[in-house]
Motif scaffolding. Structure first.
Motif, short mmCIF file in Angstrom:
data_model
loop_
_atom_site.label_atom_id
_atom_site.label_comp_id
_atom_site.label_asym_id
_atom_site.label_seq_id
_atom_site.Cartn_x
_atom_site.Cartn_y
_atom_site.Cartn_z
N GLY A 186 0.83 -1.20 0.00
CA GLY A 186 0.00 0.00 0.00
C GLY A 186 0.86 1.25 0.00
N PRO A 187 0.19 2.40 -0.08
CA PRO A 187 -1.26 2.58 -0.19
C PRO A 187 -1.77 2.34 -1.62
CG PRO A 187 -0.16 4.70 -0.18
CD PRO A 187 0.91 3.69 0.01
N VAL B 232 -8.93 4.71 0.11
CA VAL B 232 -7.53 4.31 0.04
C VAL B 232 -7.35 3.07 0.92
CG1 VAL B 232 -6.81 5.86 1.90
CG2 VAL B 232 -5.13 5.05 0.25
N PHE C 181 -4.79 -0.14 2.55
CA PHE C 181 -3.47 -0.59 2.98
C PHE C 181 -3.62 -2.04 3.39
CE2 PHE C 181 -0.15 -1.33 6.10
CZ PHE C 181 0.95 -0.77 5.48
N VAL D 126 -3.33 8.04 6.42
CA VAL D 126 -2.73 8.41 5.13
C VAL D 126 -3.11 9.85 4.84
CG1 VAL D 126 -2.69 7.97 2.66
CG2 VAL D 126 -2.77 6.04 4.24
N LEU E 63 -7.33 4.94 8.70
CA LEU E 63 -7.69 3.66 8.08
C LEU E 63 -8.19 2.70 9.17
CD1 LEU E 63 -6.03 5.01 5.83
CD2 LEU E 63 -5.05 2.78 5.30
N GLU F 109 -8.91 0.22 5.47
CA GLU F 109 -9.53 1.06 4.44
C GLU F 109 -10.01 2.37 5.06
OE1 GLU F 109 -12.77 0.70 0.77
OE2 GLU F 109 -12.57 -0.90 2.27
N SER G 297 2.47 8.49 4.86
CA SER G 297 1.88 7.63 5.88
C SER G 297 3.00 7.06 6.74
CB SER G 297 1.09 6.49 5.24
OG SER G 297 0.51 5.65 6.23
#
Length: 450
Positions: free
Chosen positions: A67-68, A161, A163, A177, A186, A199, A218
């Protein structure tokens, strides 16, 4: 009848062949306790592995990070027929079906500082780590044309977004993030994907990315053990890893750049650079995000050969040590006419087997070198003192002492070597064979000496 028994007794007493058969039979008998000792070593090694696995599972297992990733939903309209009861005909309509596109960063820079530490449980020890990882980079214009998605069907206001990590339990901070000027927290999301998913909520004003690029940053603090790996999803990915661990094993699908790799007793530094050209996947996926773990890169925080492995390798030479030691006593007996009873051979053989039980028990509390020295000195000293009372000759006692000292020193050197163990072992065995052939050349194998 008594005469026949006497002849048989004299044959066993005076025949060289009978003595050799007796020693060979005793060696076969001694394989039984030696096999038990090997099983004990394996059992203790398995126990160590189980305890280490338990420690690691509570701290955090191996870590793979991905990720991201931008997740953008879009609608695909499909035609369906609905039966109308009033008109008794099928009516055509269009139904919107939600799909998702996954886009990777244009640039991805990862900086990971890894601190290792030992964790102990009883006599067992495991090495775990805490990785403080910072990520930054940018996303460029998202390409929907590959799937022929119309602009009006893209749901920009529903984009998120992602991860992904293999070790959700080990994360030690709230993963956030920063995308553009906005920061998103997230949260875990349950799904059936190949790794755990974090998420964000819906992103703000993501459509502006089509007019340029948007930067992100991040940071993730995560506990783990054994392995730390990253998946190079950037069009250009650069990974820098620094740690206090002294024995790294760089694994995965990519190796670090040689000129920027440093390993010392105080730790290591490594740098990877991976381009989209170097991988077998592109910068986006539609509908499903596949498992890309096979393309990961990183480091295994490899524990050098532990004491159980060394002890098990040492036990594999048990037959050779028992055979050669008893052969020395046999040659002394044949050449000097000294009588050595089978019981005395058996006691010497059992003392040689005891070396391995001493080695495994002491090495569980101290290091392998200390255990080998203590066990070796104890067994060599015991057999040397015992042989002094059997052989009645200081010269033969010194021969036993010298031969056993050379054997155990030879085995110790082989165990310490890895790349040259086979070469040194082969040369050593050749020298031993040559020495035996040279010293036994004057023996009269018919029953006397020249």
């Amino acid at each position: 009848m008594n005469t026949q028994k006497q002849k048989i007794g004299n044959w066993f007493k005076n025949s060289i062949s009978a003595k050799m058969l007796m020693v060979g039979f005793l060696i076969l008998i001694l394989l039984i306790p030696l096999g038990f000792v090997k099983d004990l070593i394996r059992e203790r090694g398995f126990r160590q592995h189980e305890v280490i696995e338990e420690i690691n599972s509570k701290w955090g297992k191996q870590v793979v990070m991905n990720g991201p990733i931008l997740k953008v939903p879009y609608n695909v309209f499909v035609e369906e027929k609905v039966f109308d009861e009033k008109t008794k005909t099928f009516l055509k309509s269009q139904k919107a079906v939600r799909h998702h596109a996954y886009f990777f960063p244009w640039e991805l820079h990862i900086d990971s500082n890894v601190e290792t530490q030992p964790l102990e449980r009883g006599i067992y020890e495991s090495v775990v780590f805490t990785a403080k990882t910072k990520m930054k980079g940018s996303f460029a214009k998202l390409n929907f044309s590959a799937n022929e998605v119309q602009e009006e069907n893209i749901l920009w206001d529903k984009a998120t977004v992602l991860f992904k990590t293999s070790n959700l339990k080990g994360i030690r901070n709230t993963v956030k993030v920063k995308l553009g000027a906005e920061e998103y927290a997230l949260k875990p999301k349950f799904d059936n994907s190949y790794m755990n998913t974090l998420e964000s909520g819906f992103l703000k004003d993501l459509k502006s990315i089509q007019e340029g690029s948007i930067s992100f940053s991040s940071s993730v603090d995560i506990n783990g053990s054994s392995t730390l790996q990253f998946i190079p999803i950037g069009k250009e990915t650069q990974v820098f890893m620094k740690s206090n661990w002294h024995s790294p094993s760089f694994n995965g699908n990519f190796l670090p750049e040689t000129e920027r790799k440093k390993i010392s007793a105080s730790g290591f530094e490594a740098h990877w650079k991976v381009l989209e050209t170097n991988r077998r996947f592109g910068q986006y996926f539609f509908d499903n995000l596949p498992d890309l773990s096979e393309f990961s890169l990183g480091t295994e925080f490899m524990v050098p050969v532990d004491d159980y492995q060394k002890t098990e390798r040492t036990s594999k030479y048990g037959l050779m040590i028992i055979g050669l030691t008893l052969l020395v006593f046999l040659l002394i007996q044949i050449s000097s006419k000294i009588v050595i009873h089978p019981f005395q051979y058996l006691m010497i053989g059992l003392a040689l087997v005891m070396f391995y039980t001493l080695l495994i028990s002491i090495s569980e509390h101290r290091n392998y070198l200390f255990a080998y020295l203590v066990a070796g000195i104890a067994v060599v000293g015991l057999i040397t003192i015992y042989s002094r009372s059997i052989l009645k000759n200081p010269k033969f006692t010194l021969l036993v002492l010298g031969s056993m000292f050379s054997l155990y020193a030879f085995i110790f050197v082989i165990i310490q070597l890895e790349d040259y163990a086979l070469l040194v072992g082969s040369i050593g065995l050749f020298v031993i064979l040559g020495t035996i052939m040279f010293t036994s050349r004057k023996i009269d194998w018919s029953g006397g000496t020249n």
